[in-house]
Write an enzyme that holds these catalytic residues in place. Structure first.
Site, mmCIF file in Angstrom:
data_model
loop_
_atom_site.group_PDB
_atom_site.id
_atom_site.type_symbol
_atom_site.label_atom_id
_atom_site.label_comp_id
_atom_site.label_asym_id
_atom_site.label_seq_id
_atom_site.Cartn_x
_atom_site.Cartn_y
_atom_site.Cartn_z
ATOM 1 N N GLU A 60 0.929 -1.151 -0.017
ATOM 2 C CA GLU A 60 -0.077 0.056 -0.140
ATOM 3 C C GLU A 60 0.811 1.160 0.038
ATOM 4 O O GLU A 60 0.611 2.320 -0.585
ATOM 5 C CB GLU A 60 -1.087 -0.130 1.140
ATOM 6 C CG GLU A 60 -1.775 -0.964 1.269
ATOM 7 C CD GLU A 60 -1.427 -2.441 1.941
ATOM 8 O OE1 GLU A 60 -2.195 -2.963 2.672
ATOM 9 O OE2 GLU A 60 -0.282 -2.704 1.913
ATOM 10 N N ALA A 170 17.059 -42.948 -5.828
ATOM 11 C CA ALA A 170 18.418 -43.009 -5.580
ATOM 12 C C ALA A 170 18.961 -44.348 -5.849
ATOM 13 O O ALA A 170 18.230 -45.347 -5.467
ATOM 14 C CB ALA A 170 18.946 -42.466 -4.069
ATOM 15 N N ALA A 172 21.271 -47.590 -4.653
ATOM 16 C CA ALA A 172 21.216 -48.302 -3.621
ATOM 17 C C ALA A 172 22.541 -47.877 -2.537
ATOM 18 O O ALA A 172 22.248 -47.777 -1.368
ATOM 19 C CB ALA A 172 21.566 -49.919 -3.719
ATOM 20 N N LEU A 212 21.823 -26.876 -1.359
ATOM 21 C CA LEU A 212 20.536 -26.245 -1.041
ATOM 22 C C LEU A 212 20.350 -24.596 -1.031
ATOM 23 O O LEU A 212 19.589 -24.049 -0.322
ATOM 24 C CB LEU A 212 20.139 -26.892 0.549
ATOM 25 C CG LEU A 212 19.910 -28.668 0.423
ATOM 26 C CD1 LEU A 212 19.420 -28.794 2.031
ATOM 27 C CD2 LEU A 212 19.053 -28.965 -0.335
ATOM 28 N N GLY A 312 15.839 -37.417 1.125
ATOM 29 C CA GLY A 312 15.825 -38.779 0.535
ATOM 30 C C GLY A 312 14.553 -39.714 1.244
ATOM 31 O O GLY A 312 13.721 -38.988 1.887
ATOM 32 N N ALA A 313 14.416 -40.665 0.888
ATOM 33 C CA ALA A 313 13.461 -41.509 1.141
ATOM 34 C C ALA A 313 13.009 -41.850 2.592
ATOM 35 O O ALA A 313 11.816 -41.770 3.217
ATOM 36 C CB ALA A 313 13.391 -43.164 0.547
ATOM 37 N N LEU A 315 13.984 -39.712 5.506
ATOM 38 C CA LEU A 315 13.413 -38.490 6.300
ATOM 39 C C LEU A 315 11.857 -38.021 5.505
ATOM 40 O O LEU A 315 10.971 -37.896 6.175
ATOM 41 C CB LEU A 315 14.244 -37.451 6.195
ATOM 42 C CG LEU A 315 13.804 -36.089 6.995
ATOM 43 C CD1 LEU A 315 13.401 -36.273 8.134
ATOM 44 C CD2 LEU A 315 15.053 -34.972 6.760
ATOM 45 N N GLY A 317 9.827 -40.063 4.102
ATOM 46 C CA GLY A 317 8.640 -40.954 4.903
ATOM 47 C C GLY A 317 8.233 -40.960 5.872
ATOM 48 O O GLY A 317 7.084 -40.738 6.403
#
Length: 377
Positions: A60, A170, A172, A212, A312-313, A315, A317
């Site tokens: 404003e 990812a 293995a 990141l 990754g999977a 954290l 999940g």
């Protein structure tokens, strides 16, 4: 306050312009909401603006300053109720009243308890006609995180995942760079830029040495340098402080915080010497790892509106299981990674009754990849 049913096609057009302006600020205004304002007199726009970075003028005020001449008799279209309190800046409602504005149309009421209804009250006491509810859903989508933090004391959390067509994220070994192409990664950069915090797990740092950070050259938006000027808070979930001291994330501009469940004085001291804060949080009752609900509540206390979970999977999940994720951003690449590769989410269900339904909000292409946006039902 007049009846919202009386909004005209011109009202819709001017509010749409205000929303367009507000979108220009989504990468730079946090922790404040991004607000657009259009001032109109005799059917013509005489001034417009959007919120500056935190500490600077709100939309404003920028619109009032853009006017060449008199503001008396104007109508203000704002995407959020004008603020009514002294925060980092003076109240916008009083500034509009003092400028001689005769009508204020807001897209929605501010959910901030320090403001909610107070801005309209100031305006009405000054004899200014007010209304709200014009293009409200569009305005709410612009500042989802701010509204959730005001109402629920938590940030709005998006979980970004990249997978192959066979649902793998990812190898293995943990190697995952790169699954998607540059167009999809540029889109992720934009999500980072509008987030107050980016959260990852320590395994992503150990295996990928993830940065990141927001990189202007990859953003593909207007004024990328401004968006990257204020880097999001980088949070590494590292329950037992396994993070390497030479990790890239610890040396980049901006602030990195390590969220731990077990205090380790020697490692914490070494991280402090690098300028890294160790945040010791309660342990989850089941796993003994960082309690993710406590983490999100702490990030809200630090004025984080939107949080991007890039991890990754395991954290990811755990975050879905803990019900701290609001939205999934799943990027699917036209590749196959094989049955030994890691799954999208580590959630070892054994019965169909355990499945989690999703609501697909959007599917669109980025180069050769697809982004699926889904809400947890």
């Amino acid at each position: 306050m007049f009846n919202s049913s009386s909004f005209t096609s011109a009202d819709h057009s001017f509010m749409a312009r205000a929303l367009h302006l507000a979108r220009k600020g989504i990468y730079s205004t946090m922790p404040n909401p991004s607000v657009g304002c259009v001032l109109v007199r005799d059917g013509e726009i005489i001034g417009e603006g959007f919120t500056s970075p935190a500490g600077g003028p709100h939309g404003e005020i920028n619109a009032l300053r853009a006017v060449q001449g008199d503001t008396k008799g104007a109508t203000a279209y704002v995407t959020l109720e004008p603020c009514a309190h002294f925060g980092r800046t003076p109240p916008c409602a009083r500034a509009l009243a003092e400028a001689g504005v005769v009508k204020v149309i807001a897209a929605m009421t501010d959910p901030n308890p320090r403001v909610s209804g107070g801005g309209f009250q100031i305006l009405e006491q000054a004899g200014i006609e007010t209304a709200s509810g014009l293009l409200e859903s569009e305005a709410a989508a612009l500042n989802t995180g701010f509204f959730k933090r005001m109402k629920a004391g938590r940030p709005f959390v998006r979980c970004k995942l990249a997978m192959s067509v066979d649902g793998r994220t990812a190898m293995a070994s943990g190697e995952s760079q790169w699954i998607t192409g540059p167009d999809a990664r540029a889109d992720v950069q934009q999500w980072r830029a509008r987030s107050c915090a980016v959260v990852t797990g320590v395994d992503s740092i150990i295996f990928d040495n993830s940065s990141l950070n927001v990189r202007p050259k990859e953003l593909r938006i207007e004024n990328p340098e401004l968006a990257a000027e204020k880097q999001p808070l980088r949070v590494v979930v590292d329950s037992s402080l396994r993070i390497p001291l030479d990790a890239k994330i610890l040396t980049l501009p901006g602030k990195t915080v390590v969220a731990a469940a077990t205090p380790c004085k020697n490692k914490a001291r070494a991280l402090a010497e690098l300028g890294v804060e160790v945040m010791v949080l309660p342990q989850d009752n089941y796993s003994g790892r960082v309690d993710l609900e406590a983490l999100m509540e702490e990030l809200a206390r630090r004025e984080c509106n939107e949080v991007l979970l890039e991890t990754g999977a395991k954290l990811a999940g755990a975050a879905v299981e803990a019900s701290v994720v609001d939205e999934l951003l799943v990027y699917m690449a036209p590749i196959l990674m094989g049955s030994d590769a890691r799954p999208l989410l580590q959630m070892p269900f054994t019965r169909m009754a355990e499945k989690k339904p999703l609501e697909i909000k959007d599917i669109r292409a980025f180069g050769n990849d697809w982004r699926i946006t889904a809400r947890l039902a």
